[in-house]
Enzyme design. Structure first.
Site, short mmCIF file in Angstrom:
data_model
loop_
_atom_site.label_atom_id
_atom_site.label_comp_id
_atom_site.label_asym_id
_atom_site.label_seq_id
_atom_site.Cartn_x
_atom_site.Cartn_y
_atom_site.Cartn_z
N LYS A 36 -17.66 -12.33 -99.79
CA LYS A 36 -17.14 -11.16 -100.51
C LYS A 36 -15.86 -11.53 -101.23
O LYS A 36 -15.06 -12.30 -100.69
CB LYS A 36 -16.83 -10.04 -99.50
N LYS A 50 -2.80 -6.10 -90.91
CA LYS A 50 -1.75 -5.10 -91.14
C LYS A 50 -2.28 -3.69 -90.93
O LYS A 50 -1.54 -2.79 -90.52
CB LYS A 50 -1.14 -5.24 -92.53
N GLY A 179 -1.53 -20.38 -79.05
CA GLY A 179 -0.77 -20.62 -80.28
C GLY A 179 0.21 -19.49 -80.55
O GLY A 179 -0.21 -18.34 -80.75
N SER A 264 -5.63 -19.34 -81.88
CA SER A 264 -5.01 -19.31 -83.22
C SER A 264 -4.10 -20.52 -83.35
O SER A 264 -2.89 -20.43 -83.23
CB SER A 264 -4.23 -18.02 -83.44
N GLY A 266 -4.26 -22.77 -85.99
CA GLY A 266 -4.16 -23.32 -87.34
C GLY A 266 -5.45 -23.13 -88.11
O GLY A 266 -6.38 -22.46 -87.64
N HIS A 439 22.40 5.07 -100.44
CA HIS A 439 22.65 5.46 -99.05
C HIS A 439 21.83 6.70 -98.72
O HIS A 439 21.74 7.59 -99.55
CB HIS A 439 24.13 5.77 -98.86
#
Ligand code: FAD
Length: 464
Positions: A36, A50, A179, A264, A266, A439
């Site tokens: 894809k 995420k 890892g 995990s 690499g 601010h």
């Protein structure tokens, strides 16, 4: 045989960016993708992680709702629905990339591309069998996949990679993450927030070994406070399923067991069986395609970009390399520069860094001064209830120019953009101080750190 000015192999962030830029420059371009469009980034990397991380953050907020004056009587997280949400986001983005490619007239061919001559690609599996195409220039962007080690017995069920971790149907009670790099730490944040008992096994003395030492040490403390166990200097000899558990055998240490293990360690580059050797394209020791700063291989007219060149394996680096290769394939003279690549780690708190660390700057002969500011002293961070972390600016004493920054804290991955631009423009700490920052915002932490360089930060106590 259909003919194009440029053919791009692989439709990840490197490949689709290159294809669109080539089309913008007026050429006929073909993008060959065997799966894809969006590549690892959209389908199995940046975006799905995420999306899940955001779910974990929502849960964390709800768990602390009382601190914000909100009473929540029942919390019922559903991992299945989090995965469903993630899948929808991914599908949306994939169709967005498809739409963009179409709008620029890029021909997308589905199949596995193999170079058969310096100007020819065989697209295996396209239109039921295969299709051959001719292209004056070729850009290879076939990306990478999780690295596997036979002794780790990855079965995709109990011993998994990041690919499977993003598609679990239900959460295990406990998981070993092998890892403690960026991907391992991001998954540790997701899983631990969702209630999974996490143990990180890392070979090196610290987690996030590629970051500033202080950052790794701080994250280690934060993760430990959340119940994540971190075993550094752990040399794993074997991982295997024993009954309904996964057991990791360690050299000189007691074995560690859990319901699942995520490997995990690499990435391996997708450089096998795509005709590189036959074309005489030079490769490095790890299989990476060797390119010059124009992103061109040793074979004139054939370029390579993204993870496959094994430089900095990040989506924004792949995309930038794509723009460089596209410009050069169209007769331009663009060069790739790696000195200013922001690095973002989506742990909680987030980490964003760019340029030189203090140690690296000293190694390069700079006389360095630092500007620090803690989010604890910032109104916006207090209002958000996210005060963990600091901004650190690394500044050259002689010129006052910003050399680097390490930010750990809320939205650090967005904040790092200001410092990246400052360094790119050769800005000084004084020029950041001269810039009015709104601010209350998190960006004020960068302003305060720039003032701290000259010991005049208003919201930091007088130094003795
Ligand atoms: P890829 O994205 O790997 O795409 C290569 C494409 O080529 C694939 O679609 C593949 O199907 C196709 N292909 C392979 N061989 C062929 C062939 N012979 N013919 C046709 N098509 C072929 N980076 C960040 O910057 N930020 C992050 O937050 C981030 N998070 C990550 C999280 C995870 C879990 C992982 C695994 C990676 C993450 N990355 C992140 C890294 C990022 O995903 C990669 O650096 C980026 O996707 C590399 O882009 P690419 O175009 O080089 O290759």
């Amino acid at each position: 045989m259909e003919a194009f000015n440029v053919a791009v192999l692989g439709g990840g962030p490197g490949g689709y960016t290159a294809a669109i830029r080539v089309a913008q420059l007026g050429a006929a371009v073909c993008l060959v993708e065997m799966d894809k469009v969006g590549g690892t980034c959209l389908n199995r990397g940046c975006i799905p992680t995420k999306a899940l991380l955001t779910c974990a953050e929502v849960l964390a907020h709800i768990k602390h709702a009382e601190e914000y004056g909100v009473e929540v009587t029942q919390i019922k997280p559903s991992f299945a629905r989090m995965v469903e949400r993630k899948d929808k986001i991914v599908a949306n983005l994939i169709s967005g990339v498809g739409f963009l490619l179409k709008s620029y007239g890029v021909t997308v061919l589905k199949g596995r591309g193999v170079l058969t001559a310096k100007d020819k690609v065989w697209v295996e599996g396209c239109n039921g069998g295969g299709v051959e195409l001719q292209a004056d220039k070729i850009i290879i962007a076939t990306g990478s996949r999780p690295a596997l080690i036979p002794a780790f017995n990855i079965d995709g069920k109990k011993i998994i990679t990041s690919n499977e971790a993003l598609n679990l149907k239900e959460l295990p009670e406990s998981i070993i993450i092998v890892g403690g790099g960026v991907i391992g730490c991001e998954f540790a944040c997701i899983f631990s927030e969702l209630g999974v008992k996490v143990t990180i096994l890392e070979l090196l003395p610290n987690i996030l070994p590629t970051e500033d030492k202080v950052i790794g040490q701080r994250l280690r403390l934060i993760l430990k406070k959340r119940g994540v166990e971190i075993l550094n200097q752990s040399q794993i000899t074997r991982i295997e399923v024993q009954g309904d558990k996964v057991v990791a055998s360690l050299e000189g240490k007691e074995p560690v067991s859990a319901d699942m293990a995520l490997i995990s360690i690499g990435r391996s580059m997708n450089t096998e069986d795509i005709g590189l050797r036959e074309m005489g394209i030079a490769q490095g020791r790890r299989g990476e395609i060797l390119v010059d700063d124009k992103m061109e291989t040793n074979v004139h007219g054939i370029y390579a970009i993204g993870d496959v060149v094994g430089k900095i394996m990040l989506a924004h680096v792949a995309a930038k390399q794509g723009l460089i290769a596209a410009a050069n394939a169209m007769g331009g003279n663009a060069s790739m520069n790696y000195s200013l690549v922001p690095s973002c780690i989506f742990t909680s708190p987030e980490i964003g860094s760019v340029g030189l660390t203090a140690d690296k700057a000293k190694e390069q002969g700079f006389d360095v001064t630092l500007g620090n500011f803690s989010f604890m002293a910032l109104g916006k961070a207090q209002a958000m209830g996210q005060t963990e972390g600091t901004v650190r600016l690394v500044v050259d004493v002689k010129t006052d120019k910003i050399l680097g920054a390490q930010i750990m804290g809320p939205h650090a991955t967005d904040l790092i953009a200001e410092v990246t631009l400052a360094i790119k423009m050769g800005a000084t700490a004084h020029q950041i101080s001269e810039t009015i920052h709104a601010h209350p915002t998190l960006a004020e932490a960068i302003f305060e750190a720039s003032e701290d360089v000259h010991d005049v930060a208003i919201h930091a106590a007088k130094k003795k």
